[in-house]
Design a protein around this motif. Structure first.
Motif, PDB file in Angstrom:
ATOM      1  N   ALA A   1      15.785  66.227 -44.399  1.00 45.79           N
ATOM      2  CA  ALA A   1      16.522  65.358 -43.479  1.00 45.79           C
ATOM      3  C   ALA A   1      18.018  65.642 -43.552  1.00 45.79           C
TER       4      ALA A   1
ATOM      5  N   ARG B   1      14.432  63.391 -34.466  1.00 45.43           N
ATOM      6  CA  ARG B   1      13.300  63.812 -35.309  1.00 45.43           C
ATOM      7  C   ARG B   1      13.124  65.329 -35.240  1.00 45.43           C
TER       8      ARG B   1
ATOM      9  N   GLN C   1      10.631  68.620 -36.376  1.00 50.91           N
ATOM     10  CA  GLN C   1       9.305  69.056 -36.836  1.00 50.91           C
ATOM     11  C   GLN C   1       9.395  70.564 -37.083  1.00 50.91           C
TER      12      GLN C   1
ATOM     13  N   THR D   1       7.758  66.518 -40.813  1.00 52.35           N
ATOM     14  CA  THR D   1       8.549  65.733 -39.873  1.00 52.35           C
ATOM     15  C   THR D   1       9.619  64.973 -40.648  1.00 52.35           C
ATOM     16  N   SER D   2      10.869  65.141 -40.259  1.00 55.75           N
ATOM     17  CA  SER D   2      11.989  64.447 -40.898  1.00 55.75           C
ATOM     18  C   SER D   2      12.888  63.871 -39.812  1.00 55.75           C
ATOM     19  N   THR D   3      13.776  62.973 -40.201  1.00 53.45           N
ATOM     20  CA  THR D   3      14.682  62.377 -39.218  1.00 53.45           C
ATOM     21  C   THR D   3      16.111  62.318 -39.747  1.00 53.45           C
TER      22      THR D   3
ATOM     23  N   LYS E   1      13.890  56.076 -31.926  1.00 57.32           N
ATOM     24  CA  LYS E   1      13.637  57.519 -31.866  1.00 57.32           C
ATOM     25  C   LYS E   1      13.936  58.006 -30.450  1.00 57.32           C
TER      26      LYS E   1
ATOM     27  N   THR F   1      12.985  64.622 -30.099  1.00 57.27           N
ATOM     28  CA  THR F   1      12.251  65.425 -31.083  1.00 57.27           C
ATOM     29  C   THR F   1      12.596  66.896 -30.897  1.00 57.27           C
TER      30      THR F   1
END
Length: 352
Positions: A120, A179, A181, A194-196, A301, A304
């Protein structure tokens, strides 16, 4: 619509006269204010001048259509003018939409690594690079105010100023959770994680925007660490300011002197308090924020970034591009233009 354009034209020409007044030209503050106001009216003024010329051209072409010698040419001219008039009327509807009073401001951007640990933080660094690349393409300037490096790379938190022409009007859509991926460098099995990271974009506040009581501030001085080159860890130059009534904190350690850090820190406190008041006002308005794009909560969110598919998707408007590699190099125009267009369409429909 035409009445509004007439009043804009009248005010635009009135400012022209004021700017020729010797009493005004010797007053720098007044001159800057008038130039700024006139600049905000220029797009509508120019559109109205084109509108009046098109109306005149159409009337003239309608008369000339009757002429046996140039009638055919006049019909072609009439068709072109009428098509342009229809386009211009739509453009003027958008030009006359209520403007966000903060659109012309510079911004403070804060990016934090969120869910996903080291990955992240690395992604937070990637987003910082993406925005600075975009800023360079726009001809904007940027400077880091405060940064907390991550051992694995990137930042657990970074704050930076972006200065230029109407920065907030474009970057305001970036607030929210981003986000990613992808397969992290530390992943041995080749699995996609998956991180944010969260982004907060705040319009830079000027002194006139926020009134601060000096008694409401606690100022702490401490030794710099992390950034700053040779001066790091040698002097007590880093500054942290706390606004006691709200608990809002700002800190700066990137400048070489304590005075410069304190000035930058006060700038950040003003900006954070201004953003705090804006949010409070929007919450008081209740559901009005639900249809908004660009003032999303940090937890929302919004986008992505899928590396295996080279795909970026903005979830608020269902926009997807298969050019993630270019986006991460600062090619954000397509996404931001789509967000601006959607925002304008919602306003035209009266959804905000």
């Amino acid at each position: 619509m035409i009445e509004r354009l007439k009043s804009i034209e009248a005010r635009y020409l009135e400012i022209d006269q004021e700017l020729m007044n010797p009493e005004v030209t010797t007053n720098i503050k007044k001159t800057l204010e008038l130039n700024k106001e006139q600049a905000s009216l220029r797009e509508a003024y120019n559109a109205y001048q084109e509108y009046k010329k098109l109306i005149s051209d159409i009337e003239e072409s309608k008369e000339l259509v009757k002429d046996p010698e140039i009638g055919e040419f006049a019909r072609e001219e009439l068709k072109v003018s009428e098509e342009r008039l229809a386009e211009l009327e739509k453009e003027m509807e958008i030009i006359l939409l209520p403007k966000d009073p903060n659109d012309g401001k510079n911004v403070v951007v804060e990016i934090r690594g969120a869910a996903g640990g080291d990955e992240a933080n690395i992604f937070a660094g990637d987003l910082y690079r993406m925005y600075t690349k975009y800023a360079e393409k726009q001809g904007w300037r940027y400077e880091v105010v405060d940064a907390v490096d991550s051992e694995a790379g990137g930042y657990s938190q970074i704050e930076f100023l972006v200065k230029g022409d109407s920065v907030y009007s474009k970057l305001k859509y970036e607030s929210g959770a981003h986000r990613v991926q992808r397969v992290p460098e530390t992943e041995t099995q080749g699995r996609v994680h998956t991180s944010t990271a969260t982004v907060l974009v705040m319009p830079e506040a000027e002194e006139v925007d926020v009134e601060i009581n000096p008694n409401d501030l606690r100022i702490d001085i401490y030794r710099s660490g992390g950034h700053g080159g040779q001066g790091v860890n040698t002097t007590d130059s880093a500054v942290r300011i706390t606004h006691l009534p709200t608990g809002i904190v700002a800190q700066c350690q990137n400048e070489r002197s304590q005075i410069q850090n304190k000035e930058k820190c006060m700038q950040m406190i003003r900006t954070r308090l201004y953003e705090y008041e804006l949010r409070k006002h929007e919450e008081e308005l209740g559901n009005e924020r639900k249809n908004k794009i660009g003032t999303g909560d940090r937890s929302e969110k919004i986008r992505t970034y899928n590396y295996p598919q080279n795909r970026v998707t903005d979830h608020r408007i269902g926009f997807t591009t298969k050019q993630l590699d270019r986006v991460m190099e600062g090619a954000l125009d397509e996404i931001i233009d789509a967000l601006i267009h959607e925002d304008q369409q919602r306003k035209l429909k009266g959804e905000e």
